[in-house]
Every structure is written in structure tokens, then in C-alpha cells.
Motif scaffolding. Structure first.
Motif, mmCIF file in Angstrom:
data_model
loop_
_atom_site.group_PDB
_atom_site.id
_atom_site.type_symbol
_atom_site.label_atom_id
_atom_site.label_comp_id
_atom_site.label_asym_id
_atom_site.label_seq_id
_atom_site.Cartn_x
_atom_site.Cartn_y
_atom_site.Cartn_z
ATOM 1 N N GLY A 33 50.902 50.273 24.777
ATOM 2 C CA GLY A 33 50.883 48.977 24.858
ATOM 3 C C GLY A 33 49.773 48.585 26.681
ATOM 4 O O GLY A 33 49.093 48.786 26.585
ATOM 5 N N ILE A 34 50.022 47.325 26.950
ATOM 6 C CA ILE A 34 50.229 46.975 28.161
ATOM 7 C C ILE A 34 50.850 46.728 29.438
ATOM 8 O O ILE A 34 52.162 46.243 29.094
ATOM 9 C CB ILE A 34 49.063 45.674 27.716
ATOM 10 N N ALA A 35 50.124 46.948 30.083
ATOM 11 C CA ALA A 35 50.909 46.751 31.684
ATOM 12 C C ALA A 35 50.213 45.376 32.491
ATOM 13 O O ALA A 35 49.083 45.360 32.297
ATOM 14 C CB ALA A 35 50.886 47.317 32.659
ATOM 15 N N VAL A 36 51.002 44.508 32.343
ATOM 16 C CA VAL A 36 50.515 43.864 33.623
ATOM 17 C C VAL A 36 50.860 43.165 34.398
ATOM 18 O O VAL A 36 52.364 43.330 34.551
ATOM 19 C CB VAL A 36 50.768 41.846 32.744
ATOM 20 N N VAL A 37 50.115 42.581 35.747
ATOM 21 C CA VAL A 37 50.471 42.796 37.268
ATOM 22 C C VAL A 37 50.084 41.892 37.444
ATOM 23 O O VAL A 37 49.239 40.817 37.725
ATOM 24 C CB VAL A 37 49.545 44.312 38.004
ATOM 25 N N TYR A 38 51.708 41.247 38.251
ATOM 26 C CA TYR A 38 51.064 39.655 38.815
ATOM 27 C C TYR A 38 51.802 39.437 40.030
ATOM 28 O O TYR A 38 52.715 40.319 40.565
ATOM 29 C CB TYR A 38 51.918 38.642 37.733
ATOM 30 N N CYS A 39 50.745 38.142 40.638
ATOM 31 C CA CYS A 39 51.579 38.321 42.448
ATOM 32 C C CYS A 39 51.410 36.632 42.207
ATOM 33 O O CYS A 39 50.679 35.956 41.909
ATOM 34 C CB CYS A 39 49.519 38.472 42.574
ATOM 35 N N PRO A 40 52.824 36.520 42.774
ATOM 36 C CA PRO A 40 53.428 35.319 42.611
ATOM 37 C C PRO A 40 53.053 33.782 44.310
ATOM 38 O O PRO A 40 54.254 33.049 44.024
ATOM 39 C CB PRO A 40 55.017 35.234 42.558
ATOM 40 N N HIS A 41 52.265 34.271 44.562
ATOM 41 C CA HIS A 41 51.813 34.225 45.937
ATOM 42 C C HIS A 41 50.467 33.271 45.807
ATOM 43 O O HIS A 41 49.354 33.758 45.392
ATOM 44 C CB HIS A 41 51.572 35.089 47.242
ATOM 45 N N THR A 42 50.992 32.037 46.429
ATOM 46 C CA THR A 42 48.784 31.169 46.370
ATOM 47 C C THR A 42 47.933 31.878 46.934
ATOM 48 O O THR A 42 46.960 31.086 47.467
ATOM 49 C CB THR A 42 49.552 30.232 46.079
ATOM 50 N N THR A 43 48.498 32.529 48.038
ATOM 51 C CA THR A 43 47.238 33.225 49.461
ATOM 52 C C THR A 43 46.849 34.714 49.329
ATOM 53 O O THR A 43 46.590 35.096 49.858
ATOM 54 C CB THR A 43 47.088 32.635 50.656
ATOM 55 N N ALA A 44 47.080 35.003 48.284
ATOM 56 C CA ALA A 44 47.376 36.591 47.685
ATOM 57 C C ALA A 44 46.765 36.647 46.038
ATOM 58 O O ALA A 44 46.809 35.833 44.999
ATOM 59 C CB ALA A 44 48.527 37.752 47.856
ATOM 60 N N ALA A 45 46.044 38.124 45.614
ATOM 61 C CA ALA A 45 46.207 38.023 44.872
ATOM 62 C C ALA A 45 45.719 39.787 44.357
ATOM 63 O O ALA A 45 46.286 40.104 44.596
ATOM 64 C CB ALA A 45 44.104 37.586 44.311
#
Length: 132
Positions: A33-45
Motif C-alpha cells: 500500500g502506501i504510507a502518508v507521513v504528515y506534519c501538523p505544524h506550520t513552521t516544520a515540514a
């Protein structure tokens, strides 16, 4: 399956999170399948880049600092507009193929959390693993 993990970002830079993402894939039980890696911060990526030579990560930060320097004419009251620009340029997520229960990454690739506004003791990362 959605997994969350935290990290403490004491300095500006790239933090290798490949092992934590791989652990989330294993825990999900998804083989393909797939893995989505997500950052919920506006000053990080989140980014994928070379993990063999640590100078690459340092050079990436230097390049982003040069491309998006802090400027006296920024209006944002918190004073971290350059960090917002860097985070927007890099992006908040990456998608990685999962095959045979393993992340499909190139030989030299790693997954990184990019901190642009340290220190931040309670950063979060989400990993959503979807069967294909």
C-alpha cells in the motif's frame, strides 16, 4: 491505521524519522500500500532526502536559510515568518510506497522531520498506512 509519534526539536535541522515511520508500517500489518507521513505544524515540514551523508541535511538547511532569510519587514508578530516560508516550500507531507511490509525508499533515502522554528519540545508526526 493512523499512528502518531512525537519528537523534541531542540535545534533547527532535519531529524531522521525513517525508523519511526517503518515501525508504524509494521504495526499497521499492511503488506502492500502506501504510507502518508504528515506534519501538523506550520513552521516544520516533512521531506525525503539523502540519509547517508549528514552534510546533505545540513546543506539543505543552509540553502533554505539563504533562500528564505529572516527579514525586518516581515509583518507576522511572532517573528518566525522565515520558518513559515521554509515549511511551505518543503511541504507538510510525503507519500511512500509500502511493498512486502517495507518502505520502498532508494538506497540513500531517509524520511526527515524538518524543524525551522526551534526549540519546540512537543512536535507531532502522523503516519497513515493504507492498504493497496
Amino acid at each position: 491505521m493512523l499512528t502518531q509519534f512525537g519528537l523534541s526539536a531542540t535545534r533547527e535541522g532535519l531529524y531522521d524519522i525513517t525508523a519511526q515511520v517503518a515501525d508504524a508500517v509494521t504495526a499497521s500489518g499492511v503488506s502492500d500500500g502506501i504510507a502518508v507521513v504528515y506534519c501538523p505544524h506550520t513552521t516544520a515540514a516533512i521531506t525525503i532526502n539523502e540519509s547517508y551523508d549528514p552534510d546533505v541535511a545540513r546543506d539543505l538547511v543552509r540553502g533554505l536559510d539563504a533562500a528564505f532569510p529572516d527579514r525586518a519587514d516581515f509583518a507576522h508578530a511572532e517573528g518566525n515568518s522565515a520558518a513559515h516560508l521554509r515549511a511551505s516550500a518543503v511541504g507538510e507531507s510525503v507519500t511512500v510506497i509500502v511493498e512486502g511490509g517495507q518502505l520502498v525508499l532508494g538506497t540513500w533515502q531517509g524520511i526527515y522531520f524538518c524543524e525551522f522554528d526551534p526549540p519546540r519540545p512537543a512536535r507531532k508526526v502522523y503516519v497513515k498506512v493504507l492498504a493497496g
